[in-house]
Design a protein around this motif. Structure first.
Motif, PDB file in Angstrom:
ATOM      1  N   ASP A  43      47.386  41.741  37.334  1.00 21.39           N
ATOM      2  CA  ASP A  43      46.049  42.153  36.885  1.00 21.39           C
ATOM      3  C   ASP A  43      45.365  43.066  37.909  1.00 21.39           C
ATOM      4  O   ASP A  43      44.217  43.444  37.741  1.00 21.39           O
ATOM      5  CB  ASP A  43      45.169  40.923  36.599  1.00 21.39           C
ATOM      6  CG  ASP A  43      44.925  40.061  37.838  1.00 21.39           C
ATOM      7  OD1 ASP A  43      45.369  40.433  38.931  1.00 21.39           O
ATOM      8  OD2 ASP A  43      44.306  38.993  37.694  1.00 21.39           O
ATOM      9  N   LYS A  44      46.107  43.419  38.966  1.00 18.29           N
ATOM     10  CA  LYS A  44      45.593  44.318  40.000  1.00 18.29           C
ATOM     11  C   LYS A  44      46.573  45.480  40.135  1.00 18.29           C
ATOM     12  O   LYS A  44      47.744  45.270  40.465  1.00 18.29           O
ATOM     13  CB  LYS A  44      45.457  43.561  41.324  1.00 18.29           C
ATOM     14  CG  LYS A  44      44.621  44.274  42.366  1.00 18.29           C
ATOM     15  CD  LYS A  44      44.449  43.374  43.580  1.00 18.29           C
ATOM     16  CE  LYS A  44      43.581  44.060  44.642  1.00 18.29           C
ATOM     17  NZ  LYS A  44      43.434  43.207  45.835  1.00 18.29           N
ATOM     18  N   SER A  45      46.096  46.691  39.888  1.00 20.34           N
ATOM     19  CA  SER A  45      47.003  47.838  39.790  1.00 20.34           C
ATOM     20  C   SER A  45      47.702  48.215  41.092  1.00 20.34           C
ATOM     21  O   SER A  45      48.710  48.917  41.078  1.00 20.34           O
ATOM     22  CB  SER A  45      46.260  49.059  39.246  1.00 20.34           C
ATOM     23  OG  SER A  45      45.279  49.488  40.162  1.00 20.34           O
ATOM     24  N   ASN A  46      47.182  47.770  42.253  1.00 21.73           N
ATOM     25  CA  ASN A  46      47.817  48.112  43.526  1.00 21.73           C
ATOM     26  C   ASN A  46      48.551  46.925  44.149  1.00 21.73           C
ATOM     27  O   ASN A  46      48.836  46.918  45.346  1.00 21.73           O
ATOM     28  CB  ASN A  46      46.777  48.657  44.514  1.00 21.73           C
ATOM     29  CG  ASN A  46      45.711  47.621  44.856  1.00 21.73           C
ATOM     30  OD1 ASN A  46      45.576  46.617  44.158  1.00 21.73           O
ATOM     31  ND2 ASN A  46      44.964  47.856  45.916  1.00 21.73           N
ATOM     32  N   SER A  47      48.872  45.920  43.337  1.00 26.58           N
ATOM     33  CA  SER A  47      49.581  44.744  43.836  1.00 26.58           C
ATOM     34  C   SER A  47      51.068  45.048  44.009  1.00 26.58           C
ATOM     35  O   SER A  47      51.576  46.059  43.517  1.00 26.58           O
ATOM     36  CB  SER A  47      49.411  43.569  42.865  1.00 26.58           C
ATOM     37  OG  SER A  47      50.004  43.865  41.612  1.00 26.58           O
ATOM     38  N   ILE A  48      51.776  44.152  44.680  1.00 29.03           N
ATOM     39  CA  ILE A  48      53.198  44.352  44.949  1.00 29.03           C
ATOM     40  C   ILE A  48      54.016  44.358  43.659  1.00 29.03           C
ATOM     41  O   ILE A  48      54.955  45.147  43.507  1.00 29.03           O
ATOM     42  CB  ILE A  48      53.724  43.266  45.933  1.00 29.03           C
ATOM     43  CG1 ILE A  48      55.159  43.579  46.349  1.00 29.03           C
ATOM     44  CG2 ILE A  48      53.639  41.877  45.313  1.00 29.03           C
ATOM     45  CD1 ILE A  48      55.672  42.669  47.463  1.00 29.03           C
ATOM     46  N   ILE A  49      53.637  43.514  42.699  1.00 27.89           N
ATOM     47  CA  ILE A  49      54.359  43.451  41.431  1.00 27.89           C
ATOM     48  C   ILE A  49      54.110  44.709  40.599  1.00 27.89           C
ATOM     49  O   ILE A  49      55.011  45.219  39.926  1.00 27.89           O
ATOM     50  CB  ILE A  49      53.983  42.167  40.634  1.00 27.89           C
ATOM     51  CG1 ILE A  49      54.845  42.008  39.384  1.00 27.89           C
ATOM     52  CG2 ILE A  49      52.506  42.146  40.284  1.00 27.89           C
ATOM     53  CD1 ILE A  49      56.287  41.670  39.657  1.00 27.89           C
ATOM     54  N   SER A  50      52.898  45.238  40.661  1.00 27.93           N
ATOM     55  CA  SER A  50      52.583  46.486  39.956  1.00 27.93           C
ATOM     56  C   SER A  50      53.361  47.649  40.560  1.00 27.93           C
ATOM     57  O   SER A  50      53.815  48.546  39.846  1.00 27.93           O
ATOM     58  CB  SER A  50      51.077  46.779  40.029  1.00 27.93           C
ATOM     59  OG  SER A  50      50.332  45.765  39.405  1.00 27.93           O
ATOM     60  N   GLY A  51      53.517  47.615  41.895  1.00 27.82           N
ATOM     61  CA  GLY A  51      54.261  48.659  42.582  1.00 27.82           C
ATOM     62  C   GLY A  51      55.736  48.662  42.245  1.00 27.82           C
ATOM     63  O   GLY A  51      56.388  49.709  42.259  1.00 27.82           O
ATOM     64  N   ASN A 150      41.130  35.879  36.914  1.00 25.93           N
ATOM     65  CA  ASN A 150      40.529  35.103  35.828  1.00 25.93           C
ATOM     66  C   ASN A 150      41.623  34.486  34.964  1.00 25.93           C
ATOM     67  O   ASN A 150      42.256  33.525  35.388  1.00 25.93           O
ATOM     68  CB  ASN A 150      39.584  35.982  35.011  1.00 25.93           C
ATOM     69  CG  ASN A 150      38.183  36.048  35.612  1.00 25.93           C
ATOM     70  OD1 ASN A 150      37.228  35.538  35.056  1.00 25.93           O
ATOM     71  ND2 ASN A 150      38.043  36.675  36.775  1.00 25.93           N
ATOM     72  N   PHE A 151      41.859  35.037  33.795  1.00 27.78           N
ATOM     73  CA  PHE A 151      42.852  34.463  32.879  1.00 27.78           C
ATOM     74  C   PHE A 151      44.237  34.369  33.509  1.00 27.78           C
ATOM     75  O   PHE A 151      44.948  33.369  33.334  1.00 27.78           O
ATOM     76  CB  PHE A 151      42.922  35.300  31.595  1.00 27.78           C
ATOM     77  CG  PHE A 151      43.902  34.779  30.585  1.00 27.78           C
ATOM     78  CD1 PHE A 151      43.643  33.608  29.888  1.00 27.78           C
ATOM     79  CD2 PHE A 151      45.092  35.458  30.332  1.00 27.78           C
ATOM     80  CE1 PHE A 151      44.546  33.111  28.959  1.00 27.78           C
ATOM     81  CE2 PHE A 151      45.997  34.968  29.410  1.00 27.78           C
ATOM     82  CZ  PHE A 151      45.722  33.800  28.719  1.00 27.78           C
ATOM     83  N   GLY A 198      38.534  32.812  45.766  1.00 30.93           N
ATOM     84  CA  GLY A 198      38.890  31.732  44.855  1.00 30.93           C
ATOM     85  C   GLY A 198      39.463  32.257  43.543  1.00 30.93           C
ATOM     86  O   GLY A 198      39.713  33.456  43.395  1.00 30.93           O
ATOM     87  N   VAL A 199      39.668  31.350  42.590  1.00 24.94           N
ATOM     88  CA  VAL A 199      40.222  31.726  41.287  1.00 24.94           C
ATOM     89  C   VAL A 199      39.479  30.983  40.171  1.00 24.94           C
ATOM     90  O   VAL A 199      38.947  29.890  40.379  1.00 24.94           O
ATOM     91  CB  VAL A 199      41.729  31.402  41.186  1.00 24.94           C
ATOM     92  CG1 VAL A 199      42.533  32.196  42.188  1.00 24.94           C
ATOM     93  CG2 VAL A 199      41.988  29.912  41.392  1.00 24.94           C
ATOM     94  N   ALA A 200      39.465  31.591  38.987  1.00 22.20           N
ATOM     95  CA  ALA A 200      38.848  30.943  37.812  1.00 22.20           C
ATOM     96  C   ALA A 200      39.917  30.083  37.145  1.00 22.20           C
ATOM     97  O   ALA A 200      40.434  30.401  36.067  1.00 22.20           O
ATOM     98  CB  ALA A 200      38.312  31.992  36.847  1.00 22.20           C
TER      99      ALA A 200
END
Length: 245
Positions: A43-51, A150-151, A198-200
């Protein structure tokens, strides 16, 4: 927690779980541990998985290329409307400024990641691959558009991961995979609970961010703690290997 730390913790924990539950340590164990321990950050465009799905440099290149062709297209349309070169250049200049504010690299990158995952699902469908392998790509293609932590970082999503991985684990005759994948996903969420943001975790029933600590991701203290956790987990893994092997 940083993406590379999530990945390292996930792989080491995956090996530990395999030893504890007398499961074979195979490439599927390592890959699934690495993927699902980092997957929530899709859900974050610059994360390691997105990369991994789409390199940032490549998406930047595509972004510049699209803007370049938009420049040309807008100028050609404006020159058709007005024969004056200066008026056309003026219209093109201000239109591009407006478009650059709307079509940002961040939003285009999210669209490209979503498109890549959705395209993979279409290719698998055309190749007549079992539907169980296609559904995960469709579900996770939505992640780039979700609000961070979030989700994607909820208990509800952990259950969904287990449900979509269960049929796959049966098909490949590795039933431990469903438990391993959902556990790695949950591990990521638990680790993020100890950060300041934190996290939802109870989303969508509650949007409140639950935090059990005050660690700032990327800070010096946070990096020391993360490296210490990896070191301790590594020592525990060596102990388990000596004990069970």
């Amino acid at each position: 927690m940083r993406g590379k730390t999530h990945c390292a913790v996930g792989i080491i924990t995956g090996i530990q779980l395999s030893l504890i539950f007398s499961q074979p340590i195979i490439p599927t164990t390592i890959v699934s541990s690495a993927v699902f321990s980092t997957l929530p950050d899709l859900d974050k465009s610059n994360s390691i998985i997105s990369g991994i799905i789409l390199k940032k440099n490549f998406s930047k290149f595509l972004y510049k290329l699209i803007l370049f062709f938009l420049d040309i297209a807008i100028f050609l349309v404006s020159i058709k409307i007005s024969s004056s070169f200066f008026i056309s250049a003026f219209i093109t200049f201000f239109t591009i400024i407006f478009l650059e504010k709307k079509i940002t690299h961040y939003n285009m990158r999210k669209a490209l990641i979503t498109g890549t995952l959705f395209l993979l699902s279409i290719i698998l469908f055309l190749a007549k691959v079992n539907l169980s392998f296609i559904i995960p790509f469709i579900i996770f293609s939505i992640f780039p558009w979700l609000r961070h932590r979030n989700f994607s970082h909820s208990f509800f999503m952990v259950i969904i991961v287990y449900l979509i991985m269960k049929p796959i684990s049966i098909l490949i005759d590795y039933e431990f995979l469903a438990f391993l994948s959902s556990f790695m996903y949950l591990l990521h969420i638990i680790c993020d609970m100890f950060t300041r943001q934190g996290v939802a975790i109870f989303y969508p029933f509650s949007k409140n961010m639950i935090s059990l600590g005050y660690i700032k991701v990327g800070g010096k203290f946070s990096n020391i703690i993360e490296n210490l956790i990896i070191f301790i987990l590594f020592i525990v893994t060596i102990h388990l290997m000596l004990k069970f092997l």
